[in-house]
Motif scaffolding. Structure first.
Motif, mmCIF file in Angstrom:
data_model
loop_
_atom_site.group_PDB
_atom_site.id
_atom_site.type_symbol
_atom_site.label_atom_id
_atom_site.label_comp_id
_atom_site.label_asym_id
_atom_site.label_seq_id
_atom_site.Cartn_x
_atom_site.Cartn_y
_atom_site.Cartn_z
ATOM 1 N N ALA A 45 -0.766 -1.945 9.355
ATOM 2 C CA ALA A 45 0.353 -2.493 8.590
ATOM 3 C C ALA A 45 1.196 -3.476 9.399
ATOM 4 O O ALA A 45 1.410 -3.298 10.597
ATOM 5 C CB ALA A 45 1.234 -1.363 8.079
ATOM 6 N N TYR B 165 -3.341 12.113 3.416
ATOM 7 C CA TYR B 165 -3.651 10.700 3.269
ATOM 8 C C TYR B 165 -5.093 10.505 2.801
ATOM 9 O O TYR B 165 -6.005 11.195 3.248
ATOM 10 C CB TYR B 165 -3.407 9.988 4.594
ATOM 11 N N ASP C 149 0.658 5.349 0.612
ATOM 12 C CA ASP C 149 -0.188 6.445 1.089
ATOM 13 C C ASP C 149 0.684 7.509 1.746
ATOM 14 O O ASP C 149 1.416 7.209 2.693
ATOM 15 C CB ASP C 149 -1.235 5.922 2.089
ATOM 16 N N ILE D 31 -0.012 -6.479 5.308
ATOM 17 C CA ILE D 31 0.051 -5.131 4.736
ATOM 18 C C ILE D 31 1.481 -4.609 4.824
ATOM 19 O O ILE D 31 2.058 -4.511 5.904
ATOM 20 C CB ILE D 31 -0.887 -4.163 5.477
ATOM 21 N N VAL E 21 0.837 -1.195 0.000
ATOM 22 C CA VAL E 21 0.000 0.000 0.000
ATOM 23 C C VAL E 21 0.875 1.250 0.000
ATOM 24 O O VAL E 21 1.867 1.326 0.741
ATOM 25 C CB VAL E 21 -0.924 0.010 1.239
ATOM 26 N N ALA F 162 -6.906 -0.614 3.153
ATOM 27 C CA ALA F 162 -5.821 -1.312 3.854
ATOM 28 C C ALA F 162 -6.335 -1.926 5.153
ATOM 29 O O ALA F 162 -5.993 -3.067 5.502
ATOM 30 C CB ALA F 162 -4.673 -0.350 4.138
ATOM 31 N N THR G 183 5.090 4.912 3.062
ATOM 32 C CA THR G 183 4.473 6.168 3.448
ATOM 33 C C THR G 183 5.568 7.192 3.728
ATOM 34 O O THR G 183 6.746 6.958 3.442
ATOM 35 C CB THR G 183 3.552 5.955 4.668
ATOM 36 N N ALA H 41 -2.874 4.399 7.808
ATOM 37 C CA ALA H 41 -2.851 2.983 7.438
ATOM 38 C C ALA H 41 -1.768 2.221 8.192
ATOM 39 O O ALA H 41 -1.783 0.990 8.225
ATOM 40 C CB ALA H 41 -2.628 2.843 5.931
ATOM 41 N N SER I 65 1.117 7.503 7.440
ATOM 42 C CA SER I 65 -0.303 7.402 7.100
ATOM 43 C C SER I 65 -1.051 6.686 8.223
ATOM 44 O O SER I 65 -0.493 5.807 8.890
ATOM 45 C CB SER I 65 -0.454 6.604 5.809
ATOM 46 N N VAL J 2 6.157 -1.179 7.849
ATOM 47 C CA VAL J 2 6.061 0.236 7.493
ATOM 48 C C VAL J 2 7.421 0.697 6.994
ATOM 49 O O VAL J 2 8.430 0.592 7.700
ATOM 50 C CB VAL J 2 5.623 1.103 8.686
ATOM 51 N N LEU K 39 3.313 -1.197 4.005
ATOM 52 C CA LEU K 39 2.957 0.203 3.749
ATOM 53 C C LEU K 39 4.187 1.036 3.432
ATOM 54 O O LEU K 39 5.152 1.051 4.204
ATOM 55 C CB LEU K 39 2.251 0.796 4.974
#
Length: 221
Positions: free
Chosen positions: A152, A119, A115, A137, A113, A127, A141, A148, A146, A155, A139
């Motif tokens: 996650a 956001y 983002d 997930i 994802v 997500a 970012t 999200a 984010s 990250v 992510l």
């Protein structure tokens, strides 16, 4: 909080209307160099390793998606991954029209994802839904994270400063390239075999004239 909520209307460009081109070029060099350096200096290696492990898992399907601008990054990553491994898609979140994806996503899936600040609520919500359905997930970012991130498993933050008031994707693209390089190395011979098969397919299609018209070969860049 100010940084998380910043927009092109609140961010000041580093040059003015009367600035010479040389000043613009130097400002772009300094900002670009700084964002790349800061991104990789702060990049958590364990998170990168975890992300690569998930993306390389042959039992997993990979779905990439993002927001209004970051969808470009999702599409780029997908184009690279599909040459290295099977079972990858880029999902275009369309409210009210992605029922099939929402129903099908689950424990077999890894969602990559994208983002970034300002956001997108629909990206964050999708997500969250995928996470609740059991998907992993990953992510990508910005440093302010984010929402999200709450859903996650991995990250990966990247700096987004730019010489203009618009956030940059220079460092996020470099992060995507890093993931691609690591996935290629981790998959080893399996990736090489798939790349060779994709290139053979492209050559055969070109020789037969079937590259004309609609559609894009898997090997296209």
């Amino acid at each position: 909080m100010q940084a998380r909520q910043a927009s092109p209307l609140t961010l000041s460009p580093v040059i003015g209307a009367d600035s010479p081109t040389s000043e613009l070029v130097e400002a772009a060099r300094q900002v670009g160099t700084a964002t790349l350096g800061q991104t990789f200096a702060a990049l958590p290696e364990q998170e990168v390793d975890h992300a690569v492990g998930l993306i390389c898992d042959p039992a997993k399907r990979i779905a990439c998606f993002g927001g209004r601008f970051s969808q470009l990054l999702a599409e780029y990553l997908d184009l690279r991954l599909r040459v290295l491994r099977p079972g990858t898609i880029v999902h275009i979140p369309t409210p009210g029209r992605d029922t099939g994806f929402r129903v099908d996503v689950g424990r077999r899936d890894v969602c990559v994802v994208f983002d970034f600040r300002r956001y997108q609520e629909d990206t964050v919500e999708l997500a969250r839904h995928a996470h609740e359905q059991g998907a992993k997930i990953v992510l990508l970012t910005d440093p302010w994270l984010s929402p999200a991130a709450e859903s996650a498993d991995v990250v990966l933050p990247a700096r987004v400063e730019a010489p203009s008031p618009f956030d940059s994707i220079v460092a996020p693209v470099a992060l995507v390239e890093t993931l691609v390089a690591a996935v290629h190395a981790r998959l080893g011979p399996a990736a090489e075999e798939r790349m060779r098969a994709a290139e053979d397919t492209l050559h055969h299609a070109s020789a037969g004239g079937s590259c004309k018209g609609s559609g894009r070969p898997v090997w296209a860049s």
